[in-house]
Enzyme design. Structure first.
Site, PDB file in Angstrom:
ATOM      1  N   HIS A  68       2.957  32.260   5.251  1.00 13.20           N
ATOM      2  CA  HIS A  68       3.292  32.545   6.641  1.00 13.20           C
ATOM      3  C   HIS A  68       3.168  34.044   6.884  1.00 13.20           C
ATOM      4  CE1 HIS A  68       5.768  28.714   7.795  1.00 13.20           C
ATOM      5  NE2 HIS A  68       4.597  28.436   7.268  1.00 13.20           N
ATOM      6  N   TYR A 197      13.368  31.289  14.825  1.00 14.49           N
ATOM      7  CA  TYR A 197      14.778  31.677  14.821  1.00 14.49           C
ATOM      8  C   TYR A 197      15.215  31.756  16.279  1.00 14.49           C
ATOM      9  CZ  TYR A 197      14.609  33.024   9.868  1.00 14.49           C
ATOM     10  OH  TYR A 197      14.498  33.020   8.496  1.00 14.49           O
ATOM     11  N   PRO A 288      22.205  32.553   4.583  1.00 12.06           N
ATOM     12  CA  PRO A 288      20.786  32.210   4.453  1.00 12.06           C
ATOM     13  C   PRO A 288      19.890  32.729   5.575  1.00 12.06           C
ATOM     14  CG  PRO A 288      22.028  30.310   5.221  1.00 12.06           C
ATOM     15  CD  PRO A 288      23.040  31.367   4.895  1.00 12.06           C
ATOM     16  N   LYS A 292      17.250  35.548   1.746  1.00 11.74           N
ATOM     17  CA  LYS A 292      17.316  36.538   0.677  1.00 11.74           C
ATOM     18  C   LYS A 292      17.887  36.024  -0.641  1.00 11.74           C
ATOM     19  CE  LYS A 292      15.273  39.679   2.629  1.00 11.74           C
ATOM     20  NZ  LYS A 292      14.197  38.716   2.717  1.00 11.74           N
ATOM     21  N   TYR A 378      12.275  41.378   5.664  1.00 10.97           N
ATOM     22  CA  TYR A 378      12.051  39.936   5.550  1.00 10.97           C
ATOM     23  C   TYR A 378      10.998  39.630   4.492  1.00 10.97           C
ATOM     24  CZ  TYR A 378      12.059  35.080   7.164  1.00 10.97           C
ATOM     25  OH  TYR A 378      12.205  33.709   7.242  1.00 10.97           O
TER      26      TYR A 378
END
Length: 390
Positions: A68, A197, A288, A292, A378
């Site tokens: 991704h 998100y 979560p 990480k 990220y």
């Protein structure tokens, strides 16, 4: 060397050391079937993928993992993409922790290296000395003793290794959250190319996936909720509401699994006591939201493996003495990022907080600098953030 725990951290560390010629024994209380089936993280950072490939366990990851190049941030009526390669030159991979564990177990068994499942009565002894040992009863009922130069606790938050550090030396930092994630694994192709998100007045929602035919979805619920109060229809209704966007449709399908997971941040120090070293969830836990947990465990392993290889090859303890500081530098950075993502996306019922969250989201999607900070964290910071022990 003895490793307690056959999760991804313990297995990867033992794999790296065994490949370098270090004798290493791994003991695990659960069965092989259990550790290969328990659902955990699903997003691998670029440095994690690079290390797995370099360790020779990336073949299935490359064949089945989904690369991704970004994520979507959403609030009612708007969805914006964060382009990772454009901002950082890096990506992430969707590849479940269960698959990583399967790859590492297979590699260890193929190498003929000692790996004991379903052990009991595990205890660590004399870890403050230069001659630590591990005792356990194997699956056949035989009492065993491992005399080791080093013991590594990779046995998670509820394991026996962290409590073996004297209480007078231990210090912990913890942050609890008043909400939880209700997660479902659904037999339906993902309705999105990359993770979504979503901030919503009713609560956070996340659309993820495990494969081209399996979706992983989450909704924010109160920490006191019970899974029995969430029939499938209620879950899909909440997901439709929170992820809804004009012109986009959320696919639905049979729910294969569902559970509620509490959220907290936890960091423990020291991560080293004598010849005992802690890695992964044995030393720290993050919510979560920032993806990480597994990646932090891998970072611990990368730093500790380098230090142990120096120790076993030359006898030098320089890197071993610096392990905790080098590991904690990254742990706290990731803990902050996970807290920031969690705070930005989860509603609290406070209108003032809601306006601040929307302002933060708008800044992230409109500012290259802000988007880069998110993308850098990220996709994964370097495994060691400092040049050496301090």
């Amino acid at each position: 060397m003895a490793v307690v725990g056959a999760g991804p951290a313990g297995l990867l560390l033992s794999h790296l050391l065994t490949a370098a010629g270090v004798d290493c024994v791994v003991v695990e209380a659960r069965s092989r079937a259990y550790v290969e089936a328990r659902l955990r993280a699903g997003i691998l950072e670029q440095p994690t993928v690079d290390l797995l490939r370099a360790a020779g366990v990336g073949e299935r990851l490359d064949a089945q993992g989904l690369r991704h190049d970004g994520i979507h941030l959403q609030w009612p009526g708007e969805r914006h993409r964060i382009d990772f390669p454009a901002l950082t030159g890096r990506s992430v991979w969707v590849y479940g922790q269960t698959e990583v564990v399967k790859d590492l177990v297979a590699a260890r068994l193929a190498a003929g290296a000692p790996l004991h499942f379903e052990v009991s009565d595990v205890a660590v002894h004399d870890v403050g000395t230069t001659s630590p040992r591990v005792s356990f009863t194997d699956a056949g009922g035989t009492a065993r003793r491992l005399d080791a130069d080093v013991v590594v606790g990779a046995d998670g938050f509820h394991g026996i290794c962290r409590p073996s550090i004297p209480a007078a030396l231990a210090r912990t930092w913890e942050r609890g959250y008043p909400f939880a994630w209700l997660g479902v694994l659904a037999e339906v192709p993902p309705s999105t190319d990359e993770l979504i998100y979503a901030w919503h007045p009713d609560g956070f929602a996340l659309h993820s996936m495990r494969s081209p035919s399996i979706s992983r979805l989450y909704v924010q619920v109160d920490a006191t909720e019970r899974i029995e109060d969430w029939p499938d229809e209620r879950i899909w209704e909440a997901l439709q509401t929170r992820l809804g966007l004009p012109g986009w449709t959320l696919g639905t399908g049979p729910v294969l699994e569902k559970s509620i997971t509490g959220m907290r941040s936890f960091v423990s120090s020291p991560m080293r006591h004598g010849r005992l070293f802690l890695v992964g969830d044995a030393a720290h836990i993050v919510p979560p939201t920032g993806a990480k947990g597994l990646n932090l465990a891998v970072a611990d392993v990368a730093v500790l493996a380098e230090a142990l290889l120096e120790f076993f090859s030359s006898g030098s303890q320089t890197l071993l003495d610096g392990y905790e500081q080098r590991a904690l530098d990254r742990v706290w950075r990731a803990t902050h990022f996970s807290w920031w993502m969690t705070s930005m996306l989860h509603t609290s019922g406070d209108g003032f907080d809601a306006r601040l969250q929307l302002a933060q989201l708008q800044q992230v999607v409109s500012s290259t600098a802000a988007a880069t900070v998110l993308a850098e964290n990220y996709t994964g910071l370097p495994h060691a953030l400092v040049g050496g022990p301090r």
